[in-house]
Scaffold this motif. Structure first.
Motif, PDB file in Angstrom:
ATOM      1  N   LYS A 334      82.908-108.296 -37.555  1.00 25.76           N
ATOM      2  CA  LYS A 334      81.609-107.998 -38.165  1.00 25.76           C
ATOM      3  C   LYS A 334      80.497-108.939 -37.710  1.00 25.76           C
ATOM      4  O   LYS A 334      79.323-108.618 -37.868  1.00 25.76           O
ATOM      5  CB  LYS A 334      81.726-108.077 -39.690  1.00 25.76           C
ATOM      6  N   LYS A 335      80.851-110.088 -37.146  1.00 23.58           N
ATOM      7  CA  LYS A 335      79.817-111.074 -36.836  1.00 23.58           C
ATOM      8  C   LYS A 335      79.078-110.801 -35.521  1.00 23.58           C
ATOM      9  O   LYS A 335      78.091-111.455 -35.224  1.00 23.58           O
ATOM     10  CB  LYS A 335      80.405-112.480 -36.824  1.00 23.58           C
ATOM     11  N   TYR A 336      79.571-109.807 -34.732  1.00 23.85           N
ATOM     12  CA  TYR A 336      78.911-109.478 -33.467  1.00 23.85           C
ATOM     13  C   TYR A 336      78.206-108.127 -33.560  1.00 23.85           C
ATOM     14  O   TYR A 336      78.716-107.193 -34.178  1.00 23.85           O
ATOM     15  CB  TYR A 336      79.937-109.435 -32.325  1.00 23.85           C
ATOM     16  N   LYS A 337      77.046-108.043 -32.943  1.00 27.45           N
ATOM     17  CA  LYS A 337      76.313-106.782 -32.924  1.00 27.45           C
ATOM     18  C   LYS A 337      76.992-105.761 -32.022  1.00 27.45           C
ATOM     19  O   LYS A 337      76.889-104.553 -32.232  1.00 27.45           O
ATOM     20  CB  LYS A 337      74.872-107.016 -32.466  1.00 27.45           C
ATOM     21  N   SER A 338      77.680-106.253 -31.005  1.00 23.64           N
ATOM     22  CA  SER A 338      78.427-105.365 -30.112  1.00 23.64           C
ATOM     23  C   SER A 338      79.643-106.118 -29.587  1.00 23.64           C
ATOM     24  O   SER A 338      79.673-107.352 -29.601  1.00 23.64           O
ATOM     25  CB  SER A 338      77.556-104.894 -28.936  1.00 23.64           C
ATOM     26  N   ILE A 339      80.640-105.366 -29.141  1.00 25.83           N
ATOM     27  CA  ILE A 339      81.849-105.993 -28.603  1.00 25.83           C
ATOM     28  C   ILE A 339      82.301-105.262 -27.353  1.00 25.83           C
ATOM     29  O   ILE A 339      81.959-104.095 -27.120  1.00 25.83           O
ATOM     30  CB  ILE A 339      83.006-106.021 -29.624  1.00 25.83           C
ATOM     31  N   VAL A 340      83.065-105.992 -26.542  1.00 27.25           N
ATOM     32  CA  VAL A 340      83.690-105.453 -25.343  1.00 27.25           C
ATOM     33  C   VAL A 340      85.137-105.911 -25.356  1.00 27.25           C
ATOM     34  O   VAL A 340      85.443-107.012 -25.820  1.00 27.25           O
ATOM     35  CB  VAL A 340      82.967-105.944 -24.065  1.00 27.25           C
ATOM     36  N   LEU A 341      86.039-105.079 -24.848  1.00 28.00           N
ATOM     37  CA  LEU A 341      87.448-105.444 -24.781  1.00 28.00           C
ATOM     38  C   LEU A 341      87.828-105.852 -23.365  1.00 28.00           C
ATOM     39  O   LEU A 341      87.224-105.400 -22.397  1.00 28.00           O
ATOM     40  CB  LEU A 341      88.326-104.269 -25.217  1.00 28.00           C
ATOM     41  N   PHE A 342      88.813-106.721 -23.264  1.00 27.84           N
ATOM     42  CA  PHE A 342      89.387-107.074 -21.969  1.00 27.84           C
ATOM     43  C   PHE A 342      90.861-106.681 -22.006  1.00 27.84           C
ATOM     44  O   PHE A 342      91.650-107.290 -22.710  1.00 27.84           O
ATOM     45  CB  PHE A 342      89.253-108.576 -21.690  1.00 27.84           C
ATOM     46  N   GLY A 343      91.201-105.647 -21.246  1.00 23.74           N
ATOM     47  CA  GLY A 343      92.562-105.147 -21.226  1.00 23.74           C
ATOM     48  C   GLY A 343      92.564-103.645 -21.440  1.00 23.74           C
ATOM     49  O   GLY A 343      91.787-103.121 -22.245  1.00 23.74           O
ATOM     50  N   ALA A 344      93.434-102.940 -20.723  1.00 25.18           N
ATOM     51  CA  ALA A 344      93.509-101.481 -20.831  1.00 25.18           C
ATOM     52  C   ALA A 344      94.967-101.057 -20.957  1.00 25.18           C
ATOM     53  O   ALA A 344      95.473-100.262 -20.166  1.00 25.18           O
ATOM     54  CB  ALA A 344      92.850-100.831 -19.616  1.00 25.18           C
ATOM     55  N   GLY A 345      95.625-101.625 -21.985  1.00 21.55           N
ATOM     56  CA  GLY A 345      97.036-101.305 -22.209  1.00 21.55           C
ATOM     57  C   GLY A 345      97.313-101.027 -23.669  1.00 21.55           C
ATOM     58  O   GLY A 345      96.434-100.557 -24.412  1.00 21.55           O
ATOM     59  N   ASN A 346      98.521-101.353 -24.094  1.00 21.00           N
ATOM     60  CA  ASN A 346      98.940-101.055 -25.463  1.00 21.00           C
ATOM     61  C   ASN A 346      98.069-101.721 -26.519  1.00 21.00           C
ATOM     62  O   ASN A 346      97.759-101.128 -27.547  1.00 21.00           O
ATOM     63  CB  ASN A 346     100.399-101.482 -25.656  1.00 21.00           C
ATOM     64  N   MET A 347      97.675-102.960 -26.276  1.00 18.11           N
ATOM     65  CA  MET A 347      96.893-103.677 -27.280  1.00 18.11           C
ATOM     66  C   MET A 347      95.504-103.065 -27.422  1.00 18.11           C
ATOM     67  O   MET A 347      94.968-102.954 -28.531  1.00 18.11           O
ATOM     68  CB  MET A 347      96.801-105.162 -26.925  1.00 18.11           C
TER      69      MET A 347
END
Length: 439
Positions: A334-347
């Motif tokens: 909740k503390k970020y206005k936007s997020i990005v993920l690193f990783g394209a697998g099960n997690m």
């Protein structure tokens, strides 16, 4: 949310070394036991009396001021303490003391029993008030006073505990101390079974009724996860039913059969913990818990040489921080206005199943060049170099087990706001795992 250490390492009379060891282990808060020794009002073996038991009559202030003063001088907080309570046993059922309460004709001496019971109750109430006043003068926020238990409480648990707790309510309110009740178990033929406040609805009702009569939020609840394990309690249901009444949680492991205070996650068989940590963490997330986490690994620490205990408590500190992080996982999102993920697998897939709709990422990225500019779980997979163009208020969540390696990579790129995502305790963890040759 504080991570607090149960103070097994600290000697009350000479506390400095223990305090410093705990600070080195990463703790800045400690939870001492300030209960008062209770004289033996019931006695033992009247026909063969033992040597009189010496009772230390030091006041709470005299006994514990050195500890509190040393903590204050070294910047260690004491937001939570274990306080006094008592058991109401049945002298006529306890073979060790039965002889004390029989007349010459072997009939029960009820007058003597009631006198001993009254003395015990009066002493415990006075000791508890003294502890509350001492806590208030030292800025302690929460004091755990366990419910009255014992053989003679059956059928009148609420009556006895109501009178006991309400006798302390005024002193607690004046001192600014919140009294915490606790879930209890009792022994039946050598087997632990559910005791006072072990049913969530009953525990919630007790806290609400006491606060209503006190006219203020004087009472709260402390969940002991070890007791939950012993009694086979559905932890998630227990926690969510109590909700914001929970002000503290005691983190300790056991095997589900024998009462113990082991390092969290350490009581395991075939790699599986005997304690329902998943239920606890999910429940605490659901109620947005922001109270005190008390790590109690007393038995684990005692099994090690005193020379090794500082190392044990360093691990305990890391375990406590991990549990706090797991509980606050959604709060961190909740503390970020936007997020990005690193990783394209099960997690990454599990993140999207659990939080994709509520906290949708801008995109995900991966070090595997074959995946760039393809779609995964509705996200575009991009080159990690794209992270350099993110706004300052964007958080980058690593969704890959190679956390430290990827974190070092991101730091070299000058990326800030680096966070971890871990799916071990997510509600939708148990789904079919991906099997791809390109991972």
């Amino acid at each position: 949310m504080n991570v607090i250490c149960h103070n097994i390492m600290i000697n009350t009379e000479r506390p400095v070394q223990g305090i410093r060891d705990l600070q080195k282990a990463g703790f800045d808060s400690v939870a001492p036991d300030i209960s008062v020794p209770v004289p033996d009002f019931y006695g033992r073996y009247k026909r063969k009396p033992p040597k009189p038991k010496k009772i230390d009559l030091l006041s709470v202030s005299e006994r514990y001021s050195p500890l509190f003063d040393s903590c204050r001088e070294n910047g260690v907080q004491i937001p939570f303490v274990y306080g006094s309570s008592y058991d109401l046993i049945d002298p006529l059922q306890d073979r060790k003391i039965k002889d004390n309460f029989l007349k010459e004709d072997d009939s029960p001496d009820m007058e003597a029993i009631e006198d001993a019971e009254a003395k015990l109750e009066a002493f415990t109430g006075k000791a508890a008030e003294e502890c509350i006043e001492f806590c208030g003068s030292n800025g302690v926020k929460y004091m755990l006073i366990s419910p009255i238990t014992g053989d003679r409480t059956r059928g009148r648990e609420w009556e006895l505990n109501h009178d006991f707790y309400m006798s302390l309510a005024v002193k607690a309110q004046e001192s600014g101390v919140c009294i915490l009740l606790q879930n209890m178990c009792r022994d039946v033929g050598g087997h632990p079974v559910r005791g006072v406040c072990a049913e969530a609805a009953d525990a919630a009702d007790w806290v609400d009724r006491l606060n209503e009569e006190a006219g203020a939020e004087v009472f709260g609840f402390c969940v002991d996860i070890g007791i939950c394990s012993l009694c086979g309690i559905n932890v998630h249901e227990y926690v969510t039913t109590l909700g914001n009444r929970i002000k503290a949680v005691i983190l300790r492991d056991c095997d589900g059969h024998n009462d113990a205070a082991l390092m969290p996650f350490s009581s395991a068989q075939n790699g599986k913990s005997q304690t329902d940590w998943m239920g606890l963490l999910r429940g605490l997330r659901d109620i947005d818990f922001d109270g005190e986490l008390i790590v109690n690994c007393t038995d684990t620490a005692r099994a090690f040489s005193p020379l090794l205990r500082p190392t044990v408590y360093q691990l305990a500190g890391e375990v406590g921080d991990y549990i706090r992080w797991q509980v606050q996982l959604e709060q961190n999102l909740k503390k970020y206005k936007s997020i990005v993920l690193f990783g394209a697998g099960n997690m990454c897939r599990n993140y999207m199943k659990c939080y994709g709709k509520q906290y949708p990422p801008l995109f995900t990225c991966d070090n595997n060049q074959k995946l760039w500019d393809t779609e995964f779980e509705g996200l575009t997979i991009k080159n990690p170099e794209e992270l350099k163009n993110l706004p300052e208020d964007c958080g980058v969540y690593i969704c890959n087990i190679y956390y430290r390696e990827i974190e070092a990579q991101l730091k070299e790129m000058g990326i800030k706001n680096i966070e971890y995502f871990n799916d071990e305790y997510m509600p939708n963890f148990y789904f079919d795992r991906l099997e791809r040759d390109d991972q």
